[in-house]
Scaffold this motif. Structure first.
Motif, PDB file in Angstrom:
ATOM      1  N   LYS A 104      39.279  49.840  57.720  1.00  0.00           N
ATOM      2  CA  LYS A 104      40.643  49.430  57.469  1.00  0.00           C
ATOM      3  C   LYS A 104      41.466  50.103  58.559  1.00  0.00           C
ATOM      4  CE  LYS A 104      40.544  48.584  52.593  1.00  0.00           C
ATOM      5  NZ  LYS A 104      41.250  49.006  51.297  1.00  0.00           N
ATOM      6  N   VAL A 108      39.288  52.891  59.919  1.00  0.00           N
ATOM      7  CA  VAL A 108      38.861  54.027  59.068  1.00  0.00           C
ATOM      8  C   VAL A 108      38.499  53.486  57.982  1.00  0.00           C
ATOM      9  CG1 VAL A 108      39.510  56.151  57.809  1.00  0.00           C
ATOM     10  CG2 VAL A 108      40.427  55.875  59.974  1.00  0.00           C
ATOM     11  N   ASN A 109      37.083  53.605  57.613  1.00  0.00           N
ATOM     12  CA  ASN A 109      36.306  52.911  56.541  1.00  0.00           C
ATOM     13  C   ASN A 109      36.837  51.318  56.495  1.00  0.00           C
ATOM     14  OD1 ASN A 109      35.490  55.212  55.277  1.00  0.00           O
ATOM     15  ND2 ASN A 109      37.511  55.548  54.250  1.00  0.00           N
ATOM     16  N   ASP A 131      37.608  63.634  55.506  1.00  0.00           N
ATOM     17  CA  ASP A 131      36.884  63.378  54.207  1.00  0.00           C
ATOM     18  C   ASP A 131      36.454  64.878  53.438  1.00  0.00           C
ATOM     19  OD1 ASP A 131      37.257  60.698  54.222  1.00  0.00           O
ATOM     20  OD2 ASP A 131      35.580  60.612  55.366  1.00  0.00           O
ATOM     21  N   TYR A 191      35.304  57.376  62.345  1.00  0.00           N
ATOM     22  CA  TYR A 191      36.032  55.995  62.430  1.00  0.00           C
ATOM     23  C   TYR A 191      35.662  55.091  63.645  1.00  0.00           C
ATOM     24  CZ  TYR A 191      38.909  58.773  66.016  1.00  0.00           C
ATOM     25  OH  TYR A 191      39.201  59.617  66.908  1.00  0.00           O
TER      26      TYR A 191
END
Length: 262
Positions: free
Chosen positions: A171, A168-169, A181, A215
């Motif tokens: 990471k 996710v982002n 979000d 993601y």
């Protein structure tokens, strides 16, 4: 000069023919929505409920009435952690899935505290034939469906994992569920449109047409006992799997389940 005049006369027809052919080709190659729920019965779907073999629809949990696919618990004396899911029989890889759902009624007696207006659309699931008799949830990814209580916010569409990891982002996920979000809470019994877009390891969730989270890179978690059994020759990358609708203790309705494969 004669040839030039002839070209001027013929050129529009050639362009029109090319354009028509091009449109026809695009139409032929256009992706189409395919209905997975026919509005009549549970053909091509199989239930798997904790404590019961694949295919046994304990308590008529999954049923079709008036064109609606419903999840009900009126024949349960108590929920007793009898989590379940209804699996479509085909495996999918890259796709866009559209599901219209709503929560109705009250949570079943004996349900876990988090079971209030909690459901899910699972995808990239392990084969339902490999799910253990008492296994609560499959190894899978999930669009977590939530509903509010009229007071607190409880956004729908978060990304949940079971026996997998995701980025996710950029990471690795820090918990089993990652909040969206864009946070949308629905407090009543209104219909909500959930969409899941899966394209070569990149995944997006949409709520009523708006992207709420994205993601990528789903992998089997080698530290998870169930997922570890699914890793073959060291390959932990998840590229496909089965789709299912969860029964988590709160009654739900589904009136549309459609898919467009890429």
């Amino acid at each position: 000069m004669k040839h030039l005049r002839l070209l001027v006369l013929v050129l529009p027809f050639l362009l029109q023919a090319y354009s028509s052919k091009n449109i026809a080709t695009k139409t032929k190659n256009a992706k189409k929505w395919v209905t997975l729920f026919n509005g009549k019965n549970l053909n091509n779907w199989k239930p798997k409920i904790v404590g019961f073999p694949l295919g046994e629809n304990f308590g008529n949990t999954f049923r079709v009435e008036d064109g609606i696919l419903s999840i009900r618990y009126d024949k349960y004396d108590s929920f007793r952690n009898r989590f379940g899911a209804l699996y479509y029989i085909k495996k999918f890889a890259n796709f866009r899935l559209k599901v219209e759902y709503r929560f109705v009624g009250n949570t079943t007696p004996g349900a876990p505290s988090w079971g209030f207006k909690d459901g899910g659309i699972q995808y990239h699931c392990q084969s339902p034939s490999t799910i253990g008799l008492t296994q609560s949830f499959p190894v899978c990814l999930e669009f977590n469906c939530h509903g509010g209580n009229g007071k607190e916010e409880r956004p729908t569409g978060e990304a949940c994992i079971s026996g997998m990891t995701i980025l996710v982002n950029g990471k690795k996920n820090a918990s089993n569920c990652t909040l969206p979000d864009i946070k949308k809470t629905f407090h009543g019994e209104e219909w909500v449109t959930a969409e899941i877009d899966v394209n070569n390891g990149k995944i997006r969730h949409f709520v009523n047409g708006e992207k709420v989270i994205q993601y990528e890179n789903p992998r089997l978690d080698s530290t998870n006992a169930l997922a570890k059994k699914l890793i073959i020759a060291g390959n932990d990358v998840v590229k496909d799997g089965y789709i299912s609708l969860q029964s988590n203790s709160h009654p739900m309705d589904f009136r549309k389940v459609e898919i467009m494969e890429y």
